[in-house]
Design a protein around this motif. Structure first.
Motif, PDB file in Angstrom:
ATOM      1  N   MET A 138      11.653  80.999 -19.805  1.00 41.82           N
ATOM      2  CA  MET A 138      12.099  79.666 -19.410  1.00 41.82           C
ATOM      3  C   MET A 138      12.782  78.854 -20.266  1.00 41.82           C
ATOM      4  N   ILE A 142      16.523  77.476 -20.819  1.00 39.70           N
ATOM      5  CA  ILE A 142      16.646  75.739 -21.363  1.00 39.70           C
ATOM      6  C   ILE A 142      17.413  75.880 -22.050  1.00 39.70           C
ATOM      7  N   LEU A 359      18.524  68.383 -13.399  1.00 38.93           N
ATOM      8  CA  LEU A 359      18.195  69.006 -14.490  1.00 38.93           C
ATOM      9  C   LEU A 359      17.445  70.009 -14.224  1.00 38.93           C
ATOM     10  N   SER A 360      16.070  70.031 -13.368  1.00 40.56           N
ATOM     11  CA  SER A 360      15.573  70.859 -12.407  1.00 40.56           C
ATOM     12  C   SER A 360      16.249  72.010 -12.267  1.00 40.56           C
ATOM     13  N   VAL A 363      18.047  74.034 -14.206  1.00 44.62           N
ATOM     14  CA  VAL A 363      17.497  75.621 -14.283  1.00 44.62           C
ATOM     15  C   VAL A 363      17.000  76.523 -13.210  1.00 44.62           C
TER      16      VAL A 363
END
Ligand SMILES: Cc1ncc(COP(=O)(O)O)c(C=O)c1O
Ligand SMILES: Cc1ncc(COP(=O)(O)O)c(C=O)c1O
Lengths: 481, 481
Positions: A138, A142, A359-360, A363
């Motif tokens: 992650m 990110i 944003l989530s 991702v």
């Protein structure tokens, strides 16, 4: 509640006066409005790490000033505030009590609260522990996310198109063939329940669910005035036509099921059982909500196909989520269903929160579209869960076999442990918590209060699990005498 | 809906057969269940960039196969599916129609849909445009975010402690002194409405709101069966005691207000008006919900203090958000109020979505705690808005002065334009949309259908605004003749 509660032990102001001042500030600023119950003296003393007598002194001063009042058996309450003696204050408590949504069950509230004390050993928590989360991957994804305007703006009502495309590709492996217009991105699978309850069901509608079931631990349907009827899970497995009968009897609008590594029992329907259930529901026109958030967490062999893959007529709403395998904190899940339904729920989603975090979503899209990271992670999780399950079963054998039984889950992270003697699960919960152990009593998941516990081997480290299981066994033994 | 609609123009299969196949797949997979209305032939032809006659041919084939049926004036519907002639299908439409939540107003649905066509000039949109978003700064903050386990896990019910601490610090500049236990992080300010409606208000409660108001454009209260009573905003400004009178008359539970750069009018209460309102509400025990999402977008001089800073008795629930200045896509906002209220709403938030995205929360915390980025951005936004406002007022003078009036906003991004002749705003909306321009008719924000438009100078580039305003003026002129 810990926040802002700092005493200065080097100050010349005595501690009790500092405490008095802290409390008075809360009252003065309206954070503790009239009617608010203060923490118990014992709890506050513990929190501030002072003697109880110091807290007693502070409370006595505030009582003398007429700001608080102790009522026998009901604790201490704010009865006035500092800046004006005669004044009218809102009674927020009555607002809360008369409002429409139900509060969470008291046990759930206690669990939600206790979960954030770092010293507690969480034996019930249904999440991957630190070591199992894809932190490195992650971090890579990110930090390589090139932020563009659309990441900062509102997304389309159904969610980012790229993410919906990635979801369509992802679920192909589960036999589901669909297009982005039939997919709604939700802020976690939990939100799907809320949307379905208020966007598809009428007042006092009935739905059927397995007993026990995760759905009884949450209020989404109950708060929307939907009646939940439970059907023992083994009855459904043996005789799916019971669903048709119960549909007629209760005029049920939906059947909610967790067919794959069921929460809390770990149960897995066979392919044949799935087909029979889908057929029974299809022919009695009972839609299915298939909650499939645990599918990828198989340990021994891949699970049977999704029910949705057996559905050719838009009878099934399929729910998935990134929470259980990847990250609950992203709050990303999806519903797949006929466009009529998806359009309606998308409109509703715009009403409740204007969509999930962009944003989530970005991702999540990167995650689903990065097979290398994905496969490495899922393999690692499977190997780890296998090892953890073995360890956990060994602990059960060692410490629990004299008073409990259980069956071996083939995926996910729950063991549904049955205590052979009935005992008060509420008391056991409290006793365990006092001993630093948080468990999920089975009574959260079913209406009858049987003697089950949902334990989990995914969250804590093996050392802490061992320590916790030993301790829990001794709590139980002390109760059954 | 665009997705998955690809024709292969090089294929030997004629286009109409390709279209037929596309539609049949949707029906076969249950995405278009029985009862679903198909897109109009005109719309589909446009979407696929083919002649309408090609679409007509495809529809006729499907009709011949008995899968779809045209009903005069009601469009074409799916009446059967491909895999089985006699079969029982769920009538999802009736589920939708009988369910409890109201659909969004048709105009809002149209706006939500049209917003995502890239060619449309959005003259009504209340967001910062690309050039005004802090893309570079966010990129820095996000790529430097060191991902840790807590970023991927569920957060505490009230939201991440670090973020709540940052919010407390942030609102100090607005005269609000509070501690993290009185702060709830929400998934955007919009969610605050939903939580308040279902967590604090009883069935059929009444609330007071300014007229016009943003709150009439959303369904959060109405869907929870709360009655909204509107009070003309200039009346409140002149004579706040009207609130006390109306409270008594309607037994109102709350007064919802946007005191700073009000949406849609841009109105700003003076300090004295605020004090009078707070006093009137306080003495009649009418709680205030102060929606302050535009506070930082002042252009000329800082606005008067928050009402919340004048509240010493927990009478006011204060709402803030990162959407208007920083990023709507983060979906991060907050409610500040007495702990009784915050605890209740936090429990509810756990019921509806288990909290806002942990990743968004982490980024929000970084943002609020990075004064350099923050100040640079806010200064840039203020300068840009000033310039954009001047440009916009100039366009209004040039193109609108013969048929409209407006007043100059002192902050935020809306101009509330009054058309001097009454005309159908719905028709104007449609005409403008046909001409590629999306506007927000004033009727969204108030019950009486007056001749207002909410226009915005924040979203589109100056060139596109100019083009759009010219075009819009000519649409209006053609309608008023
Ligand atoms: C069966 C089931 N469905 C849904 C959820 C909610 O998941 P999410 O985090 O995606 O909201 C859970 C979480 O415990 C679960 O066990
Ligand atoms: C007055 C007002 N409050 C709240 C909101 C919702 O903001 P958020 O994006 O934080 O949900 C808006 C957005 O238009 C608004 O104008």
């Amino acid at each position: 509640m810990k926040q802002g509660w700092q005493l200065n032990r080097k100050s010349e102001i005595p501690l009790y006066l500092q405490i008095k001042h802290l409390l008075k500030e809360k009252i003065r600023l309206g954070e503790w409005s009239i009617g608010t119950t203060l923490p118990s003296q014992r709890k506050l003393a513990q929190l501030l790490d002072v003697n109880r007598s110091t807290v007693v002194e502070a409370y006595e001063e505030l009582m003398a000033e007429g700001l608080i009042e102790g009522v026998q058996g009901k604790g201490t309450r704010v009865v006035n505030n500092t800046w004006n003696v005669i004044q009218s204050e809102i009674d927020w408590n009555s607002y809360v009590i008369e409002s429409t949504y139900k509060p969470s069950k008291p046990l759930i509230q206690k669990i939600n609260e206790a979960e954030f004390s770092p010293s507690i050993i969480r034996l019930g928590t249904g999440e991957l522990g630190k070591e199992l989360l894809p932190i490195g991957a992650m971090n890579d994804l990110i930090s390589n996310l090139k932020i563009e305007a659309h990441h900062l703006g509102y997304e389309e009502p159904k969610g980012s198109l790229e993410l919906r495309q990635a979801v369509c590709k992802h679920v192909q492996a589960f036999g589901i063939h669909t297009s982005p217009s039939s997919v709604l991105i939700v802020s976690g699978a939990l939100q799907a329940f809320q949307l379905i309850a208020s966007g598809l069901l009428k007042q006092r509608a009935s739905i059927l669910a397995e007993s026990p079931s995760y759905v009884f631990s949450i209020n989404a349907f109950q708060s929307a005035n939907v009646q939940l009827h439970n059907v023992p899970i083994d009855q459904i497995a043996k005789n799916p036509s019971i669903l048709a009968k119960l549909k007629a009897q209760h005029n049920a609008s939906l059947f909610y099921t967790i067919p794959t590594f069921h929460n809390p029992t770990g149960f897995l329907y066979t392919e044949e059982q799935r087909q029979n259930i889908v057929h029974a529901c299809q022919s009695s026109q009972l839609p299915i909500v298939e909650d499939d958030v645990y599918r990828e967490l198989w340990i021994d062999t891949p699970p049977p196909p999704t029910m949705k893959s057996m559905d050719q007529s838009g009878n099934i709403l399929y729910i998935g989520s990134l929470s259980k395998l990847v990250s609950p904190g992203l709050r990303i899940g999806w519903i797949i269903g006929p466009e009529t339904v998806i359009n309606r729920l998308a409109d509703l989603k715009m009403q409740v929160d204007y969509g999930a975090s962009s944003l989530s979503q970005a991702v999540a899209e990167r995650w689903l579209s990065s097979p290398d990271y994905y496969n490495e992670h899922v393999n690692w999780v499977r190997i780890s869960l296998k090892e953890r399950r073995a360890h956990f079963l060994h602990l059960l054998d060692t410490y629990f076999s004299s008073f409990a039984t259980w069956s071996v889950p083939t995926g996910s992270f729950y063991v549904w442990v049955r205590l052979q003697k009935e005992l008060s699960l509420h008391r056991l919960f409290d006793v365990a918590l006092k001993n630093g152990i948080l468990i999920n009593p089975g009574s959260i998941y079913e209406e009858r209060d049987a003697s089950y516990l949902r334990l989990s081997y995914s969250y804590e480290s093996k050392e802490r699990i061992e320590q916790g299981m030993k301790q829990l066994a001794s709590c139980i033994q002390s109760m059954i005498g």
